[in-house]
Design an enzyme around this catalytic site. Structure first.
Site, mmCIF file in Angstrom:
data_model
loop_
_atom_site.group_PDB
_atom_site.id
_atom_site.type_symbol
_atom_site.label_atom_id
_atom_site.label_comp_id
_atom_site.label_asym_id
_atom_site.label_seq_id
_atom_site.Cartn_x
_atom_site.Cartn_y
_atom_site.Cartn_z
ATOM 1 N N SER A 199 -6.256 21.456 35.171
ATOM 2 C CA SER A 199 -4.944 20.864 35.447
ATOM 3 C C SER A 199 -3.895 21.936 35.135
ATOM 4 O O SER A 199 -4.232 22.984 34.566
ATOM 5 C CB SER A 199 -4.729 19.653 34.545
ATOM 6 O OG SER A 199 -4.649 20.100 33.193
ATOM 7 N N ASP A 239 -6.597 21.663 39.669
ATOM 8 C CA ASP A 239 -6.576 20.191 39.679
ATOM 9 C C ASP A 239 -5.138 19.677 39.509
ATOM 10 O O ASP A 239 -4.447 20.097 38.571
ATOM 11 C CB ASP A 239 -7.460 19.731 38.506
ATOM 12 C CG ASP A 239 -7.832 18.272 38.592
ATOM 13 O OD1 ASP A 239 -7.676 17.677 39.661
ATOM 14 O OD2 ASP A 239 -8.296 17.732 37.557
ATOM 15 N N GLU A 265 -3.705 13.951 47.205
ATOM 16 C CA GLU A 265 -3.925 12.589 46.719
ATOM 17 C C GLU A 265 -2.988 11.640 47.447
ATOM 18 O O GLU A 265 -1.870 12.015 47.799
ATOM 19 C CB GLU A 265 -3.639 12.577 45.219
ATOM 20 C CG GLU A 265 -3.964 11.280 44.548
ATOM 21 C CD GLU A 265 -3.898 11.416 43.024
ATOM 22 O OE1 GLU A 265 -4.570 12.297 42.477
ATOM 23 O OE2 GLU A 265 -3.168 10.632 42.408
ATOM 24 N N HIS A 306 -6.845 7.542 36.007
ATOM 25 C CA HIS A 306 -7.090 8.648 35.078
ATOM 26 C C HIS A 306 -7.154 8.077 33.671
ATOM 27 O O HIS A 306 -6.291 7.297 33.281
ATOM 28 C CB HIS A 306 -5.936 9.655 35.136
ATOM 29 C CG HIS A 306 -6.039 10.595 36.281
ATOM 30 N ND1 HIS A 306 -5.015 10.836 37.151
ATOM 31 C CD2 HIS A 306 -7.061 11.374 36.706
ATOM 32 C CE1 HIS A 306 -5.387 11.708 38.050
ATOM 33 N NE2 HIS A 306 -6.627 12.062 37.813
ATOM 34 N N GLY A 307 -8.153 8.498 32.922
ATOM 35 C CA GLY A 307 -8.262 8.059 31.532
ATOM 36 C C GLY A 307 -9.240 6.912 31.366
ATOM 37 O O GLY A 307 -9.725 6.338 32.339
ATOM 38 N N GLY A 344 -10.425 10.277 38.217
ATOM 39 C CA GLY A 344 -10.427 9.245 37.180
ATOM 40 C C GLY A 344 -11.812 8.679 36.927
ATOM 41 O O GLY A 344 -11.970 7.483 36.722
ATOM 42 N N GLY A 345 -12.819 9.552 36.921
ATOM 43 C CA GLY A 345 -14.204 9.075 36.799
ATOM 44 C C GLY A 345 -14.567 8.496 35.430
ATOM 45 O O GLY A 345 -15.456 7.650 35.339
ATOM 46 N N ASN A 347 -13.012 13.905 33.195
ATOM 47 C CA ASN A 347 -12.355 14.711 32.175
ATOM 48 C C ASN A 347 -12.364 14.017 30.802
ATOM 49 O O ASN A 347 -12.919 14.538 29.840
ATOM 50 C CB ASN A 347 -10.924 15.047 32.599
ATOM 51 C CG ASN A 347 -10.306 16.138 31.741
ATOM 52 O OD1 ASN A 347 -10.933 16.633 30.799
ATOM 53 N ND2 ASN A 347 -9.091 16.533 32.034
ATOM 54 N N THR A 348 -11.781 12.813 30.715
ATOM 55 C CA THR A 348 -11.638 12.173 29.395
ATOM 56 C C THR A 348 -12.969 12.070 28.646
ATOM 57 O O THR A 348 -13.014 12.317 27.434
ATOM 58 C CB THR A 348 -11.018 10.765 29.547
ATOM 59 O OG1 THR A 348 -9.874 10.862 30.390
ATOM 60 C CG2 THR A 348 -10.613 10.188 28.210
#
Ligand code: 13P
Length: 290
Positions: free
Chosen positions: A48, A80, A138, A187-188, A217-218, A240-241
């Site tokens: 990011s 990203d 997006e 996301h998250g 946002g996986g 990511n998270t």
């Protein structure tokens, strides 16, 4: 070696998805790469704008390129969620393999114009320098932060999901290579559980847009939803998270249990392994591996 686009098209045909994982440091890169390598799967590393500022743009390019050339391994670098033409251009110039222009906060036609400007620049560079940089955009809002959330991010609702007709128009007008839709993903990781994906919507968008789809946002998405989303047309998945949480928890545990240790390579080893574990499990799921 095949291009990233060829790997994505191959994933599309096989009904599997390529994993995209974000990093802020070398430990995360090693954790992710070790897992990908074990399973022998192509991988995308994401930065990011914040992660890129921390790790340094050119240094990240050098790291990924070194691994790719040393091991002849399909590892690729993505810019990203970059929010301006200038940042996208800087990443293309620095040697990124793929970039995301995220202009969802702009009015629709301004999003189209800015995205098209990025696509035109990438095409010019690709022609001039025989490269194959991809541009993703997006459409629809899915929140912004890769963190643990107390509640659903403000502004995400059924109304902000991507409409198939908008996706079709957007792809035709901009010429993007990949589209990241809003289909119930955020996301998250939401504390009470992430929402379920709208699988029908993914199918409709895929049909209308005609380009490979990327699920952002996986983290926190149910396994069953991942499997159905891939069947419905998702070819790349961003996580990511989950790896941030794994890193932090492993680090906290080690420091608590070993208060006198000062060697970073010892302190950080469990964090590398914890990231590998998360990535391996996700890659197995995305690729129908046991
Ligand atoms: P998560 O943090 O929800 O996994 O989302 C990551 C992402 O989509 C990065 O682009």
């Amino acid at each position: 070696m095949k291009t990233l686009y060829e790997y994505i098209k191959e994933a599309e045909e096989k009904e599997v998805a390529i994993g995209h994982f974000n990093i802020s440091n070398l430990e995360a890169l090693h954790g992710i790469y070790n897992a990908a390598r074990k399973l022998d799967l192509p991988i995308i590393i994401g930065l990011s704008e914040g992660e890129e500022d921390f790790i340094e743009r050119e240094e990240a390019v050098a790291l990924i390129r070194t691994i790719r050339e040393r091991d002849n391994y399909p590892i690729f670098l993505n810019a990203d969620h970059h929010y301006s033409f200038e940042k996208v251009k800087a990443c293309i110039d620095a040697g990124f393999d793929t970039v995301i222009i995220d202009a969802v906060k702009l009015p629709f036609e301004e999003n189209v114009a800015l995205t098209k400007k990025c696509v035109d620049y990438a095409s010019e560079i690709n022609k001039k320098n025989r490269r194959a940089v991809l541009v993703e955009a997006e459409l629809g809002f899915i929140g912004t932060s890769s963190k643990v959330l107390d509640k659903m991010p403000e502004g995400v609702s059924k109304e902000t999901m991507t409409k198939p007709e908008d996706a079709k128009y957007f792809v035709e007008k901009t010429g993007i290579n990949l589209l990241a839709p809003s289909v119930g993903n955020v996301h998250g990781m939401v504390k009470g559980g992430n929402p379920r994906l709208d699988i029908e919507r993914i199918k409709e968008i895929k049909e209308a847009a005609g380009v490979p789809l990327v699920l952002h946002g996986g983290s926190g998405i149910a396994d069953e939803d991942f499997v159905n989303a891939i069947k419905a047309g998702i070819s790349v998945i961003h996580i990511n998270t989950e790896i941030r949480v794994a890193y932090k928890e492993a680090l906290e545990k080690y420091l608590k249990e070993n208060p006198n240790e000062v060697a970073p390579y010892k302190i950080l080893q469990p964090a590398v392994e914890a990231i590998s574990k998360v990535v391996e499990a996700r890659l197995k799921l995305f690729n129908n591996l046991k």
